[in-house]
Scaffold this motif. Structure first.
Motif, short mmCIF file in Angstrom:
data_model
loop_
_atom_site.label_atom_id
_atom_site.label_comp_id
_atom_site.label_asym_id
_atom_site.label_seq_id
_atom_site.Cartn_x
_atom_site.Cartn_y
_atom_site.Cartn_z
N GLY A 78 19.36 21.14 67.43
CA GLY A 78 19.90 20.74 65.90
C GLY A 78 19.81 22.11 64.99
O GLY A 78 19.76 23.24 65.19
N ARG A 79 20.05 21.44 63.75
CA ARG A 79 20.10 22.48 62.56
C ARG A 79 18.77 23.11 62.01
O ARG A 79 18.89 23.83 61.16
N PHE A 80 17.74 22.76 62.81
CA PHE A 80 16.58 22.93 61.81
C PHE A 80 15.95 24.25 62.18
O PHE A 80 14.89 24.76 61.73
N ILE A 81 16.31 24.84 63.55
CA ILE A 81 15.79 26.22 63.68
C ILE A 81 16.81 27.15 63.97
O ILE A 81 17.78 27.21 64.74
N THR A 82 16.75 28.40 63.25
CA THR A 82 17.80 29.53 63.37
C THR A 82 16.88 30.56 63.98
O THR A 82 16.08 31.01 63.45
N LEU A 83 17.62 31.11 65.25
CA LEU A 83 17.08 32.05 66.23
C LEU A 83 17.24 33.51 65.69
O LEU A 83 18.39 33.80 64.94
N GLY A 84 16.28 34.23 65.88
CA GLY A 84 16.45 35.56 65.49
C GLY A 84 15.14 36.44 65.40
O GLY A 84 14.03 35.90 65.84
N PRO A 85 15.19 37.83 65.15
CA PRO A 85 14.07 38.74 65.03
C PRO A 85 13.18 38.18 64.20
O PRO A 85 13.61 37.59 63.02
N THR A 86 11.55 38.32 64.36
CA THR A 86 10.63 38.04 63.34
C THR A 86 9.82 39.05 62.91
O THR A 86 9.74 39.92 64.06
N ASN A 87 9.07 39.00 61.94
CA ASN A 87 8.05 40.12 61.71
C ASN A 87 7.04 39.97 62.97
O ASN A 87 6.69 41.16 63.09
N ALA A 88 6.75 38.84 63.05
CA ALA A 88 5.15 38.79 64.11
C ALA A 88 5.71 39.43 65.37
O ALA A 88 5.02 40.14 65.95
N THR A 89 6.94 38.88 66.07
CA THR A 89 7.25 39.61 67.31
C THR A 89 7.59 40.84 67.06
O THR A 89 7.45 41.70 68.10
N ALA A 90 8.26 41.41 66.02
CA ALA A 90 8.48 42.91 65.88
C ALA A 90 7.35 43.66 66.07
O ALA A 90 7.03 44.82 66.60
#
Length: 597
Positions: A78-90
């Protein structure tokens, strides 16, 4: 024949391929276009910043943002999660590479790290896809918010400290830069003589522009605006004779498609597996918590397994197209929903716009000063520190405070991937310690004839009869303590009958059944009878399946009757009286209707 209905637990480990949800793009609106463009304008500078945090070339963050958004738009629920790099994973990725000396003196990952990255992404993506297929994404419920708060706080400190060298313009010829928070602080303190004042001046200018946009026009893209202003200011400073270090332009012609080299598993297996598991766990925690929060505000729900599948496919895609770890992004997801996104079409538009931006910006990024981008990364890191959450977890209970402290200190002193595992292990052990302490409460009769908890001054109507209420968990970790506590009760020389009320005893297993049988044998040697009452159906089934029930005296077992809650205890007391008095006793006890036996 009535068709059998399977419960979610019965279906738990049966594979089911989520795939693409039907009707995913139904009822699109013009708001999807608006939301997609807004998020893309935020994601482009963020992608560059997260690449800098991870020590990767800039295009890894841009391509990771584009690929993750596109795949999330296709497979997301659905529309509630937009994926991409994040600070924590970086920052997790940076810590993993730095811990094994794969970060160069310029703060960027070397060629060996860039070869390992696709393998790590592919492995973590595969773990996530398998977790969705077997529907075990619920495991994130066993990671407390206390651990997440400690991890994010440690990650924020590492982000801020690691960007300090760029903000102050410090450059050295040391082969292996420090990778821990304490090591980086020591490095900065001992290299203050290498500070470049033009970098500090430009960093201060960038911070001022960023804060001004945030205060005066919060609706504008403050990160992009500050970068543009800093690039112009850096150009004039260079013309004035100052030395400014800028980003390098990139070409993605050869790096666009990179196949993982699984031969590296033989040489770097422990690093790949530990980092992949940490990335997998962190992606689940970030993505699902963000989706649940935003969907709850809108009165909706998310399919956790579908979203886990989307995150896994996103990381698989990033492993093939020079991306970096992808998870649910809080800022981008929130902006997408706030911009009125109605369907997953908004995520597809975001990915397409970022792709266009990648090819348009490949030569323009060389105007961006590294110190300015590092300054904005520090602001992002500061935003991760939630004082209210830290105060809550530090004051709630001693267990929470200890788990938070362990996670934070391990993250600061060692590595972030070790911190998250240490925090999870600590919180689980503290929880097991808490629940592995069953409570034993002795009961007696009041002057009115009511059965109630006995005090130290309570006088038993029958001194030979002990009534004990067992409360808590009776799984394997609590079995020994349960045995010891009951054994101490049985040491009273006057005791002839021990009545165990088992209604609130939960999660009995083989270990607790064996402990119970040993207890019965011990008390039998002391000529003490044991009566079990208020036994629920699940406990009775466990006793029967284990064979223990057949070895017990069935006359001393009284199951719980929901329609008459006190009947089981009433029968047990009557049985106890008869055992003490040779079966001739006539007693009056309290049941539902105060019947006499």
């Amino acid at each position: 024949m009535q068709r059998q209905k399977f419960t979610p637990l019965q279906n738990l480990f049966i594979p089911k391929i989520p795939g693409i949800r039907k009707g995913l793009f139904s009822n699109p609106s013009s708001n999807d276009l608006k939301a997609g463009i807004n998020v893309a304008l935020l994601a482009i500078p963020q992608g560059m910043a997260y690449a800098l945090v991870a020590g990767l070339p800039i295009h890894y963050g841009l391509l990771g943002s584009a690929v993750a958004a596109l795949i999330g738009g296709i497979f997301g629920g659905g529309r509630f999660i937009t994926l991409g790099p994040t600070n924590a994973t970086a920052v997790l990725l940076f810590g993993a590479f730095a811990s094994v000396g794969l970060i160069g003196t310029n703060g960027l990952a070397n060629s060996s790290a860039l070869l390992l990255l696709p393998v790590i992404l592919f492995t973590s993506g595969l773990f996530l896809v398998l977790a969705s297929l077997f529907r075990i994404s619920f495991i994130v419920q066993f990671v407390s918010r206390t651990v997440i708060t400690g991890y994010i706080t440690a990650a924020a400190c590492l982000i801020i400290a690691n960007q300090g060298r760029h903000v102050m313009g410090i450059s050295t010829s040391e082969d292996t830069p420090p990778s821990t928070f304490l090591g980086i602080l020591f490095f900065l303190i001992t290299h203050l003589d290498l500070i470049a004042w033009p970098a500090i001046i430009l960093s201060a200018f960038t911070a001022a522009v960023y804060l001004l946009i945030q205060l005066r026009s919060p609706a504008l893209p403050s990160v992009a605006g500050a970068l543009i202003a800093a690039s112009i200011a850096g150009h004039y400073m260079e013309n004035a004779g100052f030395s400014i270090i800028r980003l390098e332009s990139f070409s993605i012609g050869k790096d666009l498609l990179m196949l993982p080299s699984f031969d590296l598993l033989m040489e770097h297996g422990p690093l790949i597996l530990s980092t992949s598991l940490a990335v997998c766990l962190l992606c689940l925690l970030e993505g699902l918590s963000i989706g649940k929060s935003l969907s709850a505000r809108a009165g909706g729900r998310i399919d956790s397994n579908q979203e886990t599948f989307a995150i896994g496919m996103g990381n698989l895609g990033c492993s093939l197209f020079s991306g970096m770890p992808a998870s649910g992004s809080l800022t981008r997801s929130t902006l997408s929903v706030a911009s009125g996104a109605r369907t997953n079409l908004a995520n597809l538009i975001t990915g397409l716009v970022i792709f266009i931006g990648v090819f348009a910006l490949n030569d323009l990024v060389r105007f961006i000063p590294i110190c300015s981008l590092a300054t904005l990364v520090i602001f992002i890191g500061i935003s991760l520190v939630k004082i209210r959450q830290i105060r809550t977890v530090a004051r709630a209970t001693r267990s929470d405070a200890f788990a938070f402290a362990v996670t934070l200190l391990v993250g600061l002193a060692f590595s972030l991937q070790l911190a998250i595992f240490a925090g999870v292990l600590t919180s689980v052990l503290l929880f097991l310690r808490k629940v592995a302490q069953p409570q034993l409460i002795e009961y007696g009769y009041t002057k009115k004839g009511d059965l109630a908890e006995a005090s130290a001054l309570t006088k038993r109507a029958e001194p030979e009869v002990f009534i004990v209420h067992v409360e808590g968990e009776l799984f394997f970790a609590a079995a020994d303590l349960f045995y010891e506590q009951i054994r101490r009760v049985g040491e009273d020389p006057n005791q002839k009958v021990l009545v165990l009320k088992m209604l609130n005893a939960h999660n009995m297993d083989a270990t607790s059944v064996l402990a119970l049988e040993e207890l019965l044998e011990y008390l039998s040697e002391k000529d003490c009878h044991v009566i079990l009452c208020e036994i629920r159906k699940d406990c009775l089934r466990i006793l029967k399946n284990s064979g223990a029930l057949s070895r017990m005296n069935r006359r001393n077992i009284f199951p719980f009757v929901p329609s008459n809650p006190t009947l089981s205890t009433a029968k047990a007391i009557r049985r106890a009286k008869s055992l003490v008095k040779g079966g001739t006793a006539k007693v009056t006890i309290l049941a539902d209707e105060k019947k006499k036996f």
